[in-house]
Motif scaffolding. Structure first.
Motif, PDB file in Angstrom:
ATOM      1  N   ASN A 254       0.813  -1.227   0.000  1.00 41.58           N
ATOM      2  CA  ASN A 254       0.000   0.000   0.000  1.00 41.58           C
ATOM      3  C   ASN A 254       0.843   1.273   0.000  1.00 41.58           C
ATOM      4  N   LEU A 255       2.147   1.143   0.170  1.00 47.58           N
ATOM      5  CA  LEU A 255       3.017   2.313   0.323  1.00 47.58           C
ATOM      6  C   LEU A 255       3.028   3.171  -0.947  1.00 47.58           C
ATOM      7  N   LYS A 256       2.783   4.468  -0.763  1.00 47.13           N
ATOM      8  CA  LYS A 256       2.787   5.416  -1.884  1.00 47.13           C
ATOM      9  C   LYS A 256       3.898   6.444  -1.682  1.00 47.13           C
ATOM     10  N   TRP A 257       4.352   7.016  -2.786  1.00 49.41           N
ATOM     11  CA  TRP A 257       5.448   7.981  -2.708  1.00 49.41           C
ATOM     12  C   TRP A 257       5.068   9.211  -1.882  1.00 49.41           C
ATOM     13  N   LYS A 258       3.802   9.569  -1.907  1.00 45.51           N
ATOM     14  CA  LYS A 258       3.372  10.749  -1.143  1.00 45.51           C
ATOM     15  C   LYS A 258       3.487  10.512   0.365  1.00 45.51           C
ATOM     16  N   ASP A 259       3.575   9.230   0.753  1.00 44.47           N
ATOM     17  CA  ASP A 259       3.704   8.892   2.170  1.00 44.47           C
ATOM     18  C   ASP A 259       5.157   8.684   2.585  1.00 44.47           C
ATOM     19  N   VAL A 260       6.068   8.871   1.624  1.00 43.38           N
ATOM     20  CA  VAL A 260       7.502   8.727   1.911  1.00 43.38           C
ATOM     21  C   VAL A 260       8.133  10.113   1.892  1.00 43.38           C
ATOM     22  N   ASP A 261       8.556  10.587   3.053  1.00 38.09           N
ATOM     23  CA  ASP A 261       9.191  11.901   3.159  1.00 38.09           C
ATOM     24  C   ASP A 261      10.701  11.703   3.207  1.00 38.09           C
ATOM     25  N   LEU A 262      11.345  11.944   2.071  1.00 35.60           N
ATOM     26  CA  LEU A 262      12.784  11.730   1.970  1.00 35.60           C
ATOM     27  C   LEU A 262      13.585  12.864   2.599  1.00 35.60           C
ATOM     28  N   ILE A 263      12.906  13.945   2.974  1.00 36.96           N
ATOM     29  CA  ILE A 263      13.581  15.064   3.630  1.00 36.96           C
ATOM     30  C   ILE A 263      13.695  14.817   5.134  1.00 36.96           C
ATOM     31  N   THR A 264      12.562  14.470   5.744  1.00 35.15           N
ATOM     32  CA  THR A 264      12.567  14.231   7.197  1.00 35.15           C
ATOM     33  C   THR A 264      12.904  12.785   7.553  1.00 35.15           C
ATOM     34  N   GLY A 265      12.916  11.897   6.552  1.00 42.07           N
ATOM     35  CA  GLY A 265      13.216  10.495   6.810  1.00 42.07           C
ATOM     36  C   GLY A 265      12.124   9.778   7.568  1.00 42.07           C
ATOM     37  N   THR A 266      10.886   9.965   7.118  1.00 40.10           N
ATOM     38  CA  THR A 266       9.743   9.285   7.745  1.00 40.10           C
ATOM     39  C   THR A 266       8.855   8.658   6.677  1.00 40.10           C
ATOM     40  N   ILE A 267       8.149   7.618   7.085  1.00 38.40           N
ATOM     41  CA  ILE A 267       7.196   6.928   6.215  1.00 38.40           C
ATOM     42  C   ILE A 267       5.874   6.827   6.951  1.00 38.40           C
ATOM     43  N   ILE A 268       4.795   7.129   6.250  1.00 33.65           N
ATOM     44  CA  ILE A 268       3.461   6.920   6.817  1.00 33.65           C
ATOM     45  C   ILE A 268       2.946   5.591   6.284  1.00 33.65           C
ATOM     46  N   VAL A 269       2.607   4.690   7.194  1.00 32.77           N
ATOM     47  CA  VAL A 269       2.107   3.376   6.787  1.00 32.77           C
ATOM     48  C   VAL A 269       0.663   3.212   7.244  1.00 32.77           C
ATOM     49  N   PHE A 270      -0.081   2.453   6.458  1.00 34.93           N
ATOM     50  CA  PHE A 270      -1.467   2.154   6.790  1.00 34.93           C
ATOM     51  C   PHE A 270      -1.530   0.668   7.117  1.00 34.93           C
ATOM     52  N   GLY A 271      -1.705   0.384   8.407  1.00 33.94           N
ATOM     53  CA  GLY A 271      -1.617  -0.986   8.872  1.00 33.94           C
ATOM     54  C   GLY A 271      -2.953  -1.665   9.043  1.00 33.94           C
ATOM     55  N   LYS A 272      -3.006  -2.572  10.020  1.00 34.52           N
ATOM     56  CA  LYS A 272      -4.223  -3.343  10.270  1.00 34.52           C
ATOM     57  C   LYS A 272      -5.358  -2.414  10.681  1.00 34.52           C
ATOM     58  N   ASN A 273      -6.560  -2.788  10.276  1.00 33.67           N
ATOM     59  CA  ASN A 273      -7.764  -2.002  10.591  1.00 33.67           C
ATOM     60  C   ASN A 273      -7.638  -0.547  10.132  1.00 33.67           C
ATOM     61  N   ARG A 274      -6.863  -0.361   9.050  1.00 32.24           N
ATOM     62  CA  ARG A 274      -6.688   0.966   8.423  1.00 32.24           C
ATOM     63  C   ARG A 274      -6.062   1.981   9.358  1.00 32.24           C
ATOM     64  N   THR A 275      -5.316   1.511  10.348  1.00 35.01           N
ATOM     65  CA  THR A 275      -4.648   2.444  11.244  1.00 35.01           C
ATOM     66  C   THR A 275      -3.465   3.090  10.527  1.00 35.01           C
ATOM     67  N   GLN A 276      -3.230   4.345  10.829  1.00 31.53           N
ATOM     68  CA  GLN A 276      -2.166   5.111  10.195  1.00 31.53           C
ATOM     69  C   GLN A 276      -1.081   5.424  11.220  1.00 31.53           C
ATOM     70  N   ALA A 277       0.164   5.266  10.831  1.00 24.96           N
ATOM     71  CA  ALA A 277       1.271   5.559  11.739  1.00 24.96           C
ATOM     72  C   ALA A 277       2.448   6.104  10.954  1.00 24.96           C
ATOM     73  N   SER A 278       3.199   6.976  11.598  1.00 27.64           N
ATOM     74  CA  SER A 278       4.405   7.533  11.001  1.00 27.64           C
ATOM     75  C   SER A 278       5.614   6.892  11.672  1.00 27.64           C
ATOM     76  N   ILE A 279       6.524   6.340  10.869  1.00 31.27           N
ATOM     77  CA  ILE A 279       7.713   5.701  11.433  1.00 31.27           C
ATOM     78  C   ILE A 279       8.964   6.313  10.818  1.00 31.27           C
ATOM     79  N   PRO A 280      10.035   6.432  11.605  1.00 31.90           N
ATOM     80  CA  PRO A 280      11.284   6.976  11.065  1.00 31.90           C
ATOM     81  C   PRO A 280      12.046   5.918  10.274  1.00 31.90           C
ATOM     82  N   ILE A 281      12.811   6.355   9.300  1.00 29.41           N
ATOM     83  CA  ILE A 281      13.694   5.448   8.564  1.00 29.41           C
ATOM     84  C   ILE A 281      15.102   6.024   8.589  1.00 29.41           C
TER      85      ILE A 281
END
Length: 306
Positions: free
Chosen positions: A160-187
């Protein structure tokens, strides 16, 4: 009520509750399998399903389909959801719920993880692939593995990962997990660099780049089955005897390395998007011996003269 109609009602209810497409698909695959089993036993109505029917089905899954305890427990969980819905809908009475006394199968506590050699072999295989006809798949699958290893994300989250959810400046990814929960994780910076280069590669490879990060030759998002097939092919080539080659093994490996390198269980819970700490603590319980060795080696008291 006919079992096949009850299954359709259950599907409609899950869609109304806005479950993800993949979750509904997983429910239907198993419930249709269960329906087929019951039909062969001439059990057509949901009211006629008994605890013995369920036990016979689970034995069939273990012996004929060679399902392991983890898979069997997933099927038990899905059947519980289905029959609980039957009770809620007044199709069957609570005391007639065939799942009420069905317990989960005992599972081994061992969790497979990749070691350095496994990881190097997989990445080197993709590095060695020559020729333009292989370049897209090699680079995509190489980056896919690094993303799983570097983020601990689930298979569905990866697809489900989309480029708009990948912030290459701040180094974070927004993922949509189980039960459509949304979370931001650092990379890490390393994964940021790999994804940035892969993004340029996709932009050069396709006239109109897809919004999804991981795509097929037709520039459409990869399905979970497509990613599983990638690992199925890689498994045949690598022929690892001591570890299962799957997306979830990369997730386990992320958790294992995180803890072995000194990460705390609370941060790991956030990184893995576990709804409660118990799910994360299973890693701590399994790798406790290794953690003790790390603690004995690096504990700050070792260097103090007290």
């Amino acid at each position: 009520m006919l079992l096949k109609f009850a299954i359709q009602d259950f599907k409609d209810d899950r869609e109304f509750k806005n479950l993800s497409e993949q979750s509904i698909k997983n429910y239907m695959i198993q419930l249709n399998e269960f329906h087929g089993f019951c039909a062969e036993k001439e059990i057509l109505n949901v009211e006629d399903v008994t605890a013995n029917t369920i036990k016979s089905y689970l034995l069939y899954c273990m012996k004929s389909k060679k399902n392991n305890p983890v898979t069997v427990n997933t099927k038990i969980k899905n059947l519980k959801a289905f029959f609980n819905y039957m009770v809620e809908s007044d199709i069957i009475m609570e005391k007639r719920n065939p799942m009420s006394k069905i317990e989960k199968a005992k599972t081994d506590t061992k969790i497979d993880v990749f070691n350095d050699n496994h990881i190097k072999q997989m990445l080197n295989y993709y590095r060695r692939l020559k020729g333009r006809e292989h370049s897209f798949y090699a680079y995509r699958d190489y980056t896919l593995i690094l993303t799983l290893l570097g983020s601990g994300m689930r298979l569905g989250e990866l697809c489900n990962l989309k480029w708009k959810d990948v912030d290459l400046i701040t180094g974070t990814i927004i993922v949509f997990g189980k039960n459509r929960t949304q979370a931001s994780i650092p990379i890490t910076d390393k994964l940021v660099k790999e994804l940035a280069e892969y993004k340029v590669f996709c932009q050069q490879h396709f006239p109109e780049p897809s919004e999804h990060v991981f795509i097929n030759r037709e520039n459409k998002s990869m399905t979970t089955d497509a990613v599983k097939n990638v690992f199925k092919r890689l498994k045949a080539i690598m022929n690892f005897k001591d570890v299962r080659l799957s997306a979830h093994t990369f997730r386990h490996t992320f958790a294992h390395r995180f803890l072995m390198n000194g990460g705390d269980v609370f941060t790991l819970q956030k990184m893995l998007r576990h709804s409660n700490l118990k799910m994360t603590e299973k890693y701590l319980a399994i790798w406790g011996t290794a953690l003790r060795e790390q603690n004995d080696k690096y504990n700050p008291l070792n260097s103090l003269d007290v």
